[in-house]
Design a protein around this motif. Sequence first.
Motif, PDB file in Angstrom:
ATOM      1  N   GLU A  81       0.763  -1.163  -0.102  1.00 31.15           N
ATOM      2  CA  GLU A  81       0.027  -0.093  -0.192  1.00 31.15           C
ATOM      3  C   GLU A  81       0.899   1.236   0.127  1.00 31.15           C
ATOM      4  OE1 GLU A  81       0.693  -1.014   4.330  1.00 31.15           O
ATOM      5  OE2 GLU A  81       0.096  -2.229   2.382  1.00 31.15           O
ATOM      6  N   LEU A  82       2.007   1.017   0.293  1.00 28.64           N
ATOM      7  CA  LEU A  82       2.968   2.244   0.170  1.00 28.64           C
ATOM      8  C   LEU A  82       3.626   2.625  -1.113  1.00 28.64           C
ATOM      9  CD1 LEU A  82       5.102   1.556   3.506  1.00 28.64           C
ATOM     10  CD2 LEU A  82       3.031   3.245   3.245  1.00 28.64           C
ATOM     11  N   THR A  83       2.982   1.689  -2.150  1.00 25.79           N
ATOM     12  CA  THR A  83       3.548   2.077  -3.479  1.00 25.79           C
ATOM     13  C   THR A  83       3.166   3.439  -3.997  1.00 25.79           C
ATOM     14  OG1 THR A  83       3.903  -0.411  -3.760  1.00 25.79           O
ATOM     15  CG2 THR A  83       3.550   1.160  -5.656  1.00 25.79           C
ATOM     16  N   GLY A  84       3.957   4.300  -4.503  1.00 28.32           N
ATOM     17  CA  GLY A  84       3.517   5.544  -5.246  1.00 28.32           C
ATOM     18  C   GLY A  84       3.267   6.520  -4.071  1.00 28.32           C
ATOM     19  N   GLN A  85       3.755   6.489  -2.885  1.00 28.40           N
ATOM     20  CA  GLN A  85       3.494   7.354  -1.823  1.00 28.40           C
ATOM     21  C   GLN A  85       4.758   7.760  -1.261  1.00 28.40           C
ATOM     22  OE1 GLN A  85      -0.454   7.173   0.150  1.00 28.40           O
ATOM     23  NE2 GLN A  85       0.130   5.049   0.034  1.00 28.40           N
ATOM     24  N   ARG A  86       4.983   9.045  -0.713  1.00 29.02           N
ATOM     25  CA  ARG A  86       6.243   9.328  -0.027  1.00 29.02           C
ATOM     26  C   ARG A  86       5.453   9.563   1.398  1.00 29.02           C
ATOM     27  NH1 ARG A  86      10.670   9.645  -2.894  1.00 29.02           N
ATOM     28  NH2 ARG A  86      10.631  10.107  -5.004  1.00 29.02           N
ATOM     29  N   ILE A  87       6.128   8.855   2.388  1.00 27.81           N
ATOM     30  CA  ILE A  87       5.771   9.010   3.709  1.00 27.81           C
ATOM     31  C   ILE A  87       6.819   8.957   4.457  1.00 27.81           C
ATOM     32  CG2 ILE A  87       4.139   8.044   5.666  1.00 27.81           C
ATOM     33  CD1 ILE A  87       2.433   6.768   3.653  1.00 27.81           C
ATOM     34  N   PHE A  88       7.147   9.778   5.330  1.00 25.45           N
ATOM     35  CA  PHE A  88       8.278   9.957   5.945  1.00 25.45           C
ATOM     36  C   PHE A  88       8.673   8.860   6.875  1.00 25.45           C
ATOM     37  CE2 PHE A  88      10.849  11.427   9.764  1.00 25.45           C
ATOM     38  CZ  PHE A  88      12.061  11.895   9.004  1.00 25.45           C
ATOM     39  N   GLY A  89       9.753   8.187   6.872  1.00 25.26           N
ATOM     40  CA  GLY A  89      10.191   7.062   7.526  1.00 25.26           C
ATOM     41  C   GLY A  89       9.519   5.552   7.187  1.00 25.26           C
ATOM     42  N   ARG A  90       8.868   5.813   6.271  1.00 21.56           N
ATOM     43  CA  ARG A  90       8.271   4.444   5.716  1.00 21.56           C
ATOM     44  C   ARG A  90       8.749   4.272   3.963  1.00 21.56           C
ATOM     45  NH1 ARG A  90       2.323   3.952   7.181  1.00 21.56           N
ATOM     46  NH2 ARG A  90       2.738   1.501   6.917  1.00 21.56           N
TER      47      ARG A  90
END
Length: 210
Positions: A81-90
């Motif tokens: 689910e983190l694909t295509g997203q920039r989330i700090f620390g992940r």
Amino acid sequence: MGIEHATLAEAIGAGSIERKLARTGYCAKNAPGFYAWNGTLSSLSQNMPNDGNWERSDPSNLPVLINADHKVVFTVSSGDELTGQRIFGRSPTTKNPKGRLTNCLQRRNANLDIDDLFDNSLDRLQSSTEKRLLDFLESTKDFKYWILLVYTDVKQNEIRYEVSEPHDSDANGRPVGWSRRLICPPYQIEEQFGDEDPNDGFGGAYDFSV
């Protein structure tokens, strides 16, 4: 790497169409995901050579595209689910474990030794399967490994995807961190999935010797 964004977007669209065709009550549960992966891969295999010096190969049952000019080995895989997203620390990873060839390519990105991933017994090293794998790794020893990660978000009705360079792998062959991530705009869809997981089965073949 000489890949047009339109080529990637067309491949994502082709995978989405193939998934729709497989969504019947008679298909295997993971058939839609497999057909989406295959549609994406087929589109890339057909169209990426128009963008540059790309050639399709299938070492150790893993479909890859190779560019000798840019020294790149390129594959398609399911992401989380983190694909295509920039989330700090992940950061994202692949949805499924990977086999030995993927593990070797990812470790080589980090300039790590890959000898410990091989059974160095004489019988294994003399087998035709082992020789083909070693020949492929030797022919691409200076290449970088990149992955087109793909994730279908049923809540946002979109397919997120990115072209990224993994940095090493864990014991199951999943990427451990990324050196570079090139995030693409989401591909909008209008499908209704209910309790179906459209990512199930996306990833196709595993690079295990048969």
